[in-house]
Design a protein around this motif. Sequence first.
Motif, short mmCIF file in Angstrom:
data_model
loop_
_atom_site.label_atom_id
_atom_site.label_comp_id
_atom_site.label_asym_id
_atom_site.label_seq_id
_atom_site.Cartn_x
_atom_site.Cartn_y
_atom_site.Cartn_z
N TYR A 1 -39.86 11.85 -3.77
CA TYR A 1 -39.26 10.93 -2.55
C TYR A 1 -38.81 9.47 -3.47
O TYR A 1 -39.51 8.99 -4.08
N ALA A 2 -37.86 9.03 -2.78
CA ALA A 2 -37.52 7.78 -2.92
C ALA A 2 -38.48 6.71 -2.32
O ALA A 2 -39.09 7.24 -1.36
N ASP A 3 -38.86 5.73 -3.01
CA ASP A 3 -39.94 4.72 -2.50
C ASP A 3 -39.52 4.28 -1.20
O ASP A 3 -40.54 4.19 -0.32
N SER A 4 -38.38 4.08 -1.09
CA SER A 4 -37.91 3.68 0.54
C SER A 4 -38.38 4.43 1.67
O SER A 4 -38.35 4.18 2.82
N VAL A 5 -38.56 5.77 1.49
CA VAL A 5 -38.90 6.84 2.51
C VAL A 5 -40.23 7.51 2.23
O VAL A 5 -40.82 8.36 3.23
N LYS A 6 -40.91 7.05 1.19
CA LYS A 6 -42.42 7.57 1.04
C LYS A 6 -43.31 7.18 2.20
O LYS A 6 -43.19 6.25 2.76
N GLY A 7 -44.00 8.18 2.93
CA GLY A 7 -44.65 8.29 4.02
C GLY A 7 -44.31 8.32 5.33
O GLY A 7 -44.70 8.52 6.26
N ARG A 8 -42.73 8.19 5.09
CA ARG A 8 -42.09 8.49 6.46
C ARG A 8 -41.24 10.07 6.55
O ARG A 8 -41.27 10.51 7.69
N PHE A 9 -40.59 10.40 5.31
CA PHE A 9 -40.09 11.42 5.23
C PHE A 9 -40.70 12.52 4.55
O PHE A 9 -41.53 12.29 3.67
N THR A 10 -40.45 13.84 4.92
CA THR A 10 -41.17 15.04 4.43
C THR A 10 -39.99 16.13 4.10
O THR A 10 -39.28 16.46 5.06
N ILE A 11 -40.11 16.45 2.96
CA ILE A 11 -39.07 17.57 2.55
C ILE A 11 -39.80 18.74 2.58
O ILE A 11 -40.97 18.80 1.94
N SER A 12 -39.44 19.93 2.87
CA SER A 12 -39.90 21.24 2.83
C SER A 12 -38.91 22.22 2.88
O SER A 12 -37.64 22.16 2.94
N ARG A 13 -39.26 23.54 2.46
CA ARG A 13 -38.16 24.83 2.40
C ARG A 13 -38.71 25.95 2.79
O ARG A 13 -40.03 26.29 2.86
N ASP A 14 -37.90 26.93 3.29
CA ASP A 14 -38.29 28.21 3.93
C ASP A 14 -37.49 28.97 3.05
O ASP A 14 -36.13 29.43 3.38
N ASN A 15 -37.88 29.64 1.99
CA ASN A 15 -37.11 30.59 1.22
C ASN A 15 -36.84 32.00 2.07
O ASN A 15 -35.64 32.37 1.64
N ALA A 16 -37.35 32.13 2.77
CA ALA A 16 -37.21 33.46 3.66
C ALA A 16 -35.86 33.20 4.53
O ALA A 16 -35.19 34.08 4.72
N LYS A 17 -35.45 31.83 5.03
CA LYS A 17 -34.44 31.60 5.71
C LYS A 17 -33.23 30.82 5.04
O LYS A 17 -32.37 30.24 5.38
N ASN A 18 -33.53 30.73 3.71
CA ASN A 18 -32.60 30.03 2.76
C ASN A 18 -32.26 28.58 3.33
O ASN A 18 -31.15 28.36 3.41
N THR A 19 -33.40 27.80 3.95
CA THR A 19 -33.14 26.53 4.46
C THR A 19 -34.29 25.50 3.85
O THR A 19 -35.38 25.87 3.53
N VAL A 20 -33.73 24.44 3.69
CA VAL A 20 -34.46 23.17 3.41
C VAL A 20 -34.30 21.97 4.30
O VAL A 20 -33.50 22.08 5.17
N TYR A 21 -35.34 21.61 4.45
CA TYR A 21 -35.52 20.74 5.90
C TYR A 21 -36.06 19.30 5.24
O TYR A 21 -36.40 19.01 4.37
N LEU A 22 -35.54 18.24 6.11
CA LEU A 22 -35.89 17.01 6.02
C LEU A 22 -36.53 16.14 7.45
O LEU A 22 -35.87 16.14 8.15
N GLN A 23 -37.88 16.19 7.41
CA GLN A 23 -38.38 15.69 8.61
C GLN A 23 -38.64 14.35 8.33
O GLN A 23 -39.02 13.59 7.39
N MET A 24 -37.92 13.44 9.50
CA MET A 24 -37.68 11.93 9.08
C MET A 24 -38.44 11.38 10.22
O MET A 24 -37.88 11.30 11.56
#
Length: 114
Positions: free
Chosen positions: A59-82
């Motif tokens: 993560y970039a320092d500016s978003v650490k603790g606030r943003f979360t990246i995750s992926r679902d390979n079964a859905k071919n999708t990556v997420y960014l929870q902000m």
Amino acid sequence: QVQLVESGGGLVQPGGSLRLSCAASGSIFSFSDMGWYRQAPGNQRELVASITSSGSTNYADSVKGRFTISRDNAKNTVYLQMNNLKPEDTAVYYCKLRYGLDFWGKGTLVTVSS
């Protein structure tokens, strides 16, 4: 050819939350490293968060603790929870897939404003 389609952007008040999604076409998603980048007006595109094919995150320092990246390979999708969004998070957010070459989506606009 890989196609990436971002969604989930919009207008949110400071302190609010959004979840971005990036859906990838093709069959290489699970073998690929993925990243979220953003570009604000007048600024260069910058890395927000990345996740490798094995699930390691960065993560970039500016978003650490606030943003979360995750992926679902079964859905071919990556997420960014902000969460706890700030006005300075306002930007166009882009998804990138790296598998030898880099492939980019067209972006989704996030505006944080009261």
